[in-house]
Design a protein around this motif. Structure first.
Motif, short mmCIF file in Angstrom:
data_model
loop_
_atom_site.label_atom_id
_atom_site.label_comp_id
_atom_site.label_asym_id
_atom_site.label_seq_id
_atom_site.Cartn_x
_atom_site.Cartn_y
_atom_site.Cartn_z
N GLY A 87 0.83 -1.19 0.00
CA GLY A 87 0.00 0.00 0.00
C GLY A 87 0.87 1.24 0.00
N ILE A 88 0.22 2.38 0.05
CA ILE A 88 0.96 3.63 0.02
C ILE A 88 1.01 4.18 1.44
CG2 ILE A 88 0.92 6.00 -0.82
CD1 ILE A 88 -0.36 4.90 -3.37
N ASN A 89 2.20 4.51 1.86
CA ASN A 89 2.37 5.03 3.21
C ASN A 89 2.08 6.53 3.20
OD1 ASN A 89 3.33 6.01 5.60
ND2 ASN A 89 5.16 4.68 5.62
N PRO A 90 0.96 6.93 3.83
CA PRO A 90 0.56 8.34 3.73
C PRO A 90 1.60 9.27 4.35
CG PRO A 90 -0.97 7.10 5.10
CD PRO A 90 -0.01 6.12 4.55
N ALA A 91 2.24 8.81 5.41
CA ALA A 91 3.22 9.67 6.08
C ALA A 91 4.38 9.95 5.13
CB ALA A 91 3.73 9.00 7.35
N ARG A 92 4.81 8.92 4.42
CA ARG A 92 5.93 9.11 3.52
C ARG A 92 5.54 10.00 2.34
NH1 ARG A 92 8.18 3.86 1.40
NH2 ARG A 92 8.76 4.97 -0.48
N VAL A 93 4.29 9.81 1.88
CA VAL A 93 3.82 10.64 0.78
C VAL A 93 3.79 12.09 1.22
CG1 VAL A 93 1.83 11.20 -0.65
CG2 VAL A 93 2.49 8.83 -0.33
N ARG A 94 3.29 12.31 2.44
CA ARG A 94 3.19 13.68 2.92
C ARG A 94 4.57 14.33 2.97
NH1 ARG A 94 1.39 13.14 8.12
NH2 ARG A 94 -0.80 13.10 7.54
N MET B 262 -5.38 17.21 4.86
CA MET B 262 -5.65 16.15 3.89
C MET B 262 -5.85 14.80 4.55
SD MET B 262 -3.04 17.20 0.88
CE MET B 262 -3.71 16.46 -0.57
N GLY B 263 -6.83 14.08 4.04
CA GLY B 263 -7.08 12.73 4.54
C GLY B 263 -6.11 11.76 3.92
N GLU B 264 -6.15 10.52 4.42
CA GLU B 264 -5.22 9.50 3.95
C GLU B 264 -5.33 9.27 2.44
OE1 GLU B 264 -5.05 5.43 5.63
OE2 GLU B 264 -4.76 6.54 7.50
N GLN B 265 -6.58 9.19 1.96
CA GLN B 265 -6.76 8.90 0.53
C GLN B 265 -6.32 10.07 -0.33
OE1 GLN B 265 -7.20 6.00 -0.43
NE2 GLN B 265 -7.93 5.10 1.45
N GLN B 266 -6.57 11.27 0.18
CA GLN B 266 -6.13 12.44 -0.57
C GLN B 266 -4.62 12.45 -0.69
OE1 GLN B 266 -8.28 15.39 1.70
NE2 GLN B 266 -8.98 16.32 -0.21
N LEU B 267 -3.97 12.10 0.41
CA LEU B 267 -2.51 12.04 0.39
C LEU B 267 -2.04 11.00 -0.60
CD1 LEU B 267 -1.67 12.41 4.17
CD2 LEU B 267 -0.91 13.91 2.35
N ALA B 268 -2.71 9.83 -0.54
CA ALA B 268 -2.30 8.75 -1.44
C ALA B 268 -2.40 9.20 -2.90
CB ALA B 268 -3.14 7.51 -1.20
N GLY C 297 -10.52 11.67 -21.76
CA GLY C 297 -11.80 11.84 -21.08
C GLY C 297 -11.98 10.87 -19.93
N GLY C 298 -10.92 10.27 -19.49
CA GLY C 298 -11.01 9.31 -18.40
C GLY C 298 -10.71 9.93 -17.05
N ILE C 299 -10.94 9.13 -16.03
CA ILE C 299 -10.72 9.59 -14.67
C ILE C 299 -9.89 8.52 -13.98
CG2 ILE C 299 -11.85 10.11 -12.47
CD1 ILE C 299 -14.38 10.71 -14.19
N VAL C 300 -8.91 8.94 -13.22
CA VAL C 300 -8.14 7.93 -12.50
C VAL C 300 -8.05 8.33 -11.04
CG1 VAL C 300 -5.97 9.04 -13.18
CG2 VAL C 300 -5.94 6.70 -12.39
N ASP C 301 -8.30 7.38 -10.15
CA ASP C 301 -7.99 7.65 -8.76
C ASP C 301 -7.48 6.39 -8.10
OD1 ASP C 301 -10.27 6.27 -7.50
OD2 ASP C 301 -11.43 7.80 -8.54
N LEU C 302 -7.14 6.52 -6.86
CA LEU C 302 -6.40 5.44 -6.24
C LEU C 302 -6.84 5.29 -4.81
CD1 LEU C 302 -2.57 5.36 -6.51
CD2 LEU C 302 -3.60 5.70 -4.31
N GLN C 303 -6.95 4.05 -4.37
CA GLN C 303 -7.26 3.80 -2.98
C GLN C 303 -6.19 2.88 -2.42
OE1 GLN C 303 -10.98 2.37 -4.02
NE2 GLN C 303 -11.63 4.46 -4.43
N SER C 304 -5.80 3.19 -1.23
CA SER C 304 -4.71 2.40 -0.68
C SER C 304 -4.94 2.18 0.80
CB SER C 304 -3.41 3.17 -0.91
OG SER C 304 -2.46 2.76 0.02
N VAL D 163 -11.74 20.11 -5.09
CA VAL D 163 -10.80 19.00 -4.98
C VAL D 163 -11.57 17.69 -5.01
CG1 VAL D 163 -8.87 18.09 -3.66
CG2 VAL D 163 -9.48 20.51 -3.50
N THR D 164 -11.01 16.76 -5.74
CA THR D 164 -11.67 15.46 -5.77
C THR D 164 -11.28 14.71 -4.52
OG1 THR D 164 -9.79 14.52 -6.90
CG2 THR D 164 -11.56 15.37 -8.27
N ASP D 165 -12.28 14.40 -3.71
CA ASP D 165 -11.94 13.64 -2.51
C ASP D 165 -12.41 12.21 -2.68
OD1 ASP D 165 -14.59 13.61 -0.27
OD2 ASP D 165 -14.70 14.63 -2.21
N ALA D 166 -11.45 11.33 -2.69
CA ALA D 166 -11.78 9.92 -2.87
C ALA D 166 -12.52 9.44 -1.63
CB ALA D 166 -10.50 9.13 -3.06
N ARG D 167 -13.61 8.78 -1.86
CA ARG D 167 -14.35 8.26 -0.71
C ARG D 167 -13.55 7.14 -0.08
NH1 ARG D 167 -19.55 8.57 -3.53
NH2 ARG D 167 -20.05 10.75 -3.35
#
Lengths: 730, 152
Positions: free
Chosen positions: A338-345, A362-368, A403-410, A565-569
């Motif tokens: 997974g993605i470590n939010p602390a490291r991403v931040r 920012m929430g975890e998913q936003q950070l990811a 025209g696509g959308i990409v997001d990520l959950q981790s 801002v797109t906030d991933a649920r």
């Protein structure tokens, strides 16, 4: 203009060459190259599959056949190097097939090396017309040196057997080939362009004929309309390619990457048969490859690390494609770290991508999701696989370009899911035409969730402000607003009545305030000239039926400009969900609403064409039913309260969900809309009416799921009686 | 005389301009132009050229000379690398053949906007023909695009 003439002359010369197929040799070689290249792609996949399931005789036979075909054809065409490499491979495969050898990693690697050697030779032939001077004896040696290699007498026997087996197959293949032909991609693209022009011409014609009264002309126009639609569909189908044509090379790629990184990985794929426009397939190839590289390089851990985390040694990488809401969804999930939010931040702060204040909010998913920001890379060491700081941002740009959308959950320690949503086609799409300050714009229908009318006079919800940012209360949730005229500096005055087009931008919503909403029209998307490409608000331009040019709004670009801002649920990476999504009940959008007697209902949003508010006085009666005139059509109305025998409430303004399925349209009068919810639901409970599909828990409360088909059948079926059959009192 | 020396000429604010005739596809008179909000100032908008969408450059603005706004504008459609581009001009004149030795580089005292776009000047009897560097005139002025966006 001599240069232009020259160019023209060259082109017609080329065309002549292409049509002169009587000089057959070149054609045969071309055909051979194309077929062999396809065969090799399949070989890659099959070999990796075989390694996973070495006992599959079927697969082995298929591999054998493919190599045998290449060997046979290359022998016939006099490509001796190709033949010798294929022969060495075939010998090994023959032994495998006869059970004299068992597959091991070394063998697989040798066979993959054979595939690479064959591919290299084919490329050389394609470029230069001959096999070139490359020495392939090393590969042949490698294949022969393996235990049971081809220099023993046994081998001649087995290759003899192989020949017999192979000899039957070309016949079998030929019978299949009789129904398909190879067509130059350029020709299909040209047909697509012409179909696009035809759509425009049809739209123009229909506009003229709508003023006519002559039946013959009207009939002809209707026929033109129908045929054009069919034609357009047929051409689009010709351009479709299965997702598998991109995916088939992934198992091989994953194997190579994993083994170079000392990792173990299985690749699972679901939905290879999902078809996409050729242009789309081309466009998502690189992004998908990049995501795969990333997942293996950064996501999945080494077997030792996995053992420490109590995970199976072999990592899972899953590709899943499916249709939903008129789009193709692709999910790439891994069960890695997974993605470590602390490291991403920390990383994002170091690189100055965000400020400390922003990071705090920012929430975890936003950070990811920051991994998609330009210039972001968390890899501690730069490997040759990925981690050069370019990559995911390019993935995002490329996906959005089509025209696509990409997001990520981790989820840290459990894995990452990249979710891509792409439109079915690049070329033709339904769009909502809106206008602002006297200028028309097109919004792709896939982005439009609903349209809300803002009435300044009749006491509707006003626009409110949060820190001077305009918002609107839509079903008790705040919708950030963006005024199109202000955003584009159109400088018109605000009319008394306006509309909010509720748009889906990524996982966020945006209300676009416009002066008027006219029609939906099928438009042919044309790219903008280079002078205008840097403007993020436009996805292209199109010509409407009246010949006027309109700009197509890029919803993602607009949302970005306005800072929505797109906030991933919050959702766990859905490895498991995706596994189940073969059925109809994966994550889906639902319109949740309340009945008058306190019951809660849900409608699949895919069946809802739009939501409208209709004043009660506009309701008329026809053939014993309530109907309403809507966009020039007579739309039958059904009341939820009557369908489910709940007390009726007199309201001046009716909330109507316009349902549309298999050619039937009807308005369903609801009492109170709660929200539109995207959720994976599980149907349970017994049916208290055939109008329901069951009950489900949505947003932690029970809702009855409406059976749209049955409800619509009430419109086409017999006129309403006092008591609906099948429905019982609650 | 090579065809490169034939020029399609037109007027902008009483100045006489020429562009290489081989690049010109056609001339159309005053079609409906759809403006593009937020576009660089030099972009006049989009037109529908028989089903093809063509970007129109407001040439006077690109050159930094004012519109006279009297004559209905004409659009000269020229071929760029792989697309067609329209140039908004005031009045189209004849196609001329120009001898090479009559032209010289543009003088240094030109206004800033015009300096890089006017490749040379032809000294014809009684009047001067400004030869435009078409590719520079069509080139996207990315600085303007970015400021036009009004970055948040």
């Amino acid at each position: 203009m001599p240069r232009a003439w020259l160019r023209h002359a060259c082109r017609s010369q080329q065309r002549k060459l292409m049509s002169a197929t009587t000089d057959g040799m070149e054609e045969i070689v071309k055909e051979f190259l194309a077929e062999s290249a396809e065969g090799l792609d399949l070989l890659d996949r099959d070999l990796v599959e075989l390694e996973r399931d070495p006992t599959s005789r079927e697969r082995l036979a298929e591999i054998f056949r493919a190599v045998h075909t290449i060997k046979g054809s290359s022998g016939m065409l006099g490509y001796s190097k190709l033949e010798s490499v294929a022969h060495a491979g075939e010998c090994l495969l023959g032994q495998l097939r006869d059970g004299k050898l068992a597959l091991n990693p070394a063998l697989t690697s040798a066979l993959l090396a054979m595939v690479d050697a064959l591919r290299g030779l084919l490329n050389m032939i394609e470029r230069t017309g001959s096999e070139g001077s490359n020495d392939c004896s090393a590969v042949v040696q490698l294949l022969e040196d393996l235990p049971g290699g081809s220099s023993t007498p046994r081998v001649t026997v087995s290759s003899g057997v192989g020949r017999d087996v192979g000899a039957e197959n070309p016949l079998g293949e030929k019978s299949a080939a009789g129904t398909t032909i190879r067509v130059d991609v350029g020709l299909i693209d040209r047909m697509m362009d012409l179909a696009g022009e035809l759509v425009l011409a049809r739209n123009q014609t229909l506009r003229f004929t709508s003023l006519q009264t002559d039946h013959a002309i009207l009939n002809a126009a209707q026929r033109l309309k129908r045929i054009t639609t069919d034609m357009q569909e047929a051409v689009m189908k010709a351009r479709l390619q299965p997702m598998g044509s991109v995916w088939n090379q992934f198992p091989r790629l994953a194997r190579d990457l994993a083994s170079s990184g000392g990792k173990q990985i299985t690749v699972e794929m679901e939905g290879s048969e999902i078809e996409l426009d050729r242009g789309m397939i081309e466009a998502i190839k690189d992004p998908l490859t990049h995501i795969l590289r990333n997942a293996i390089d950064h996501g999945i851990e080494t077997p030792e690390q996995r053992a420490r985390a109590a995970k199976p040694a072999v990592g899972r990488l899953r590709f899943c494609a499916f249709h939903r809401e008129g789009r193709v969804h692709v999910e790439i999930s891994d069960d890695g770290a997974g993605i470590n939010p602390a490291r991403v931040r920390q990383c994002a702060l170091e690189r100055g991508l965000i400020t400390a204040e922003q990071a705090a909010g920012m929430g975890e998913q936003q950070l990811a999701n920051l991994v998609f920001a330009p210039g972001f890379s968390t890899a501690e060491k730069v490997t040759n696989v990925s981690g050069r700081g370019v990559g995911l941002d390019v993935v995002k740009i490329n996906i959005e370009k089509i025209g696509g959308i990409v997001d990520l959950q981790s989820v840290t320690g459990q894995g990452t899911t990249v979710h891509i949503r792409i439109p079915l086609t690049l070329a033709i799409l339904p769009a909502l035409i809106v206008s602002s300050a006297g200028q028309r714009f097109a919004i792709p229908q896939v982005n439009v969730v609903e349209v809300v009318r803002l009435e300044a006079t009749s006491g509707g919800m006003p626009i409110e402000q949060v820190c001077r940012a305009p918002v609107y209360r839509l079903r008790e949730r705040l919708l950030p607003l963006c005024f199109l005229d202000r955003e584009l500096h159109l400088g018109g005055k605000i009319p008394s009545d306006s509309y909010i087009a509720v748009l889906q931008a990524g996982t966020g919503r945006l209300g676009l305030v416009v002066d008027a909403v006219s029609d939906t029209e099928e438009i042919v998307v044309k790219p903008l000239g280079q002078q205008l490409r840097a403007i993020s608000c436009y996805a292209g331009a199109a010509i409407l039926g009246d010949g006027q040019v309109v700009l197509i709004l890029d919803v993602a670009g607009l949302a970005q400009r306005t800072g929505v801002v797109t906030d991933a649920r919050r959702q766990p990476p859905n490895l498991e969900v995706a596994t189940k999504s073969g059925g109809d009940w994966g994550a889906q959008s639902w319109l949740v609403f309340w009945g008058t007697a306190g019951s809660r209902f849900a409608l699949p949003l895919s069946a809802v064409a739009r939501l409208e508010e209709i004043p009660a006085e506009r309701i008329e009666r026809s053939a014993g039913r309530e109907v309403v005139q809507c966009r020039g059509e007579i739309m039958p109305l059904l009341r939820v309260s009557r369908l489910f025998h709940e007390p009726e409430q007199d309201r001046e303004l009716l909330q109507v969900a316009v349902l549309h399925e298999s050619g039937v349209t009807a308005g369903l009068v609801l009492d109170l809309i709660e929200d539109i919810v995207e959720e994976t639901v599980e149907l349970r409970g017994e049916l208290r009416s055939d109008l329901l599909q069951g009950s489900a828990v949505i947003r932690e409360r029970v809702a009855d799921v409406i059976n749209v088909k049955e409800v619509l059948a009430r419109v086409t079926g017999p006129p309403p009686a006092e008591q609906w059959p099948g429905a019982c009192k609650t | 005389m090579s065809a490169d020396c034939r020029f399609c000429t037109f007027y902008l604010d009483r100045l006489w301009f020429g562009i290489a005739a081989e690049r010109v596809q056609e001339v159309i008179s005053s079609p409906a132009i759809t403006p593009v909000p937020l576009a660089p100032r030099a972009v006049a908008g989009l037109i529908n050229l028989r089903g093809q969408i063509v970007t129109v450059i407001d040439l006077p603005r690109r050159l930094g000379i004012g519109h006279r706004g009297r004559t209905p504008p004409a659009i000269v459609v020229v071929r760029s690398e792989n697309a067609l581009v329209g140039l908004l001009v005031e009045q189209v004149d004849e196609v001329l053949e120009v001898l090479e030795n009559t032209s010289e580089a543009a003088p240094n005292n030109l206004p800033v906007e015009s300096r890089e776009l006017v490749a040379a000047v032809c000294k014809l009897p009684r009047r001067l023909l400004h030869l435009l560097d078409l590719d520079k005139a069509l080139g996207d002025d990315s600085r303007e695009v970015r400021t036009g966006k009004g970055v948040k």
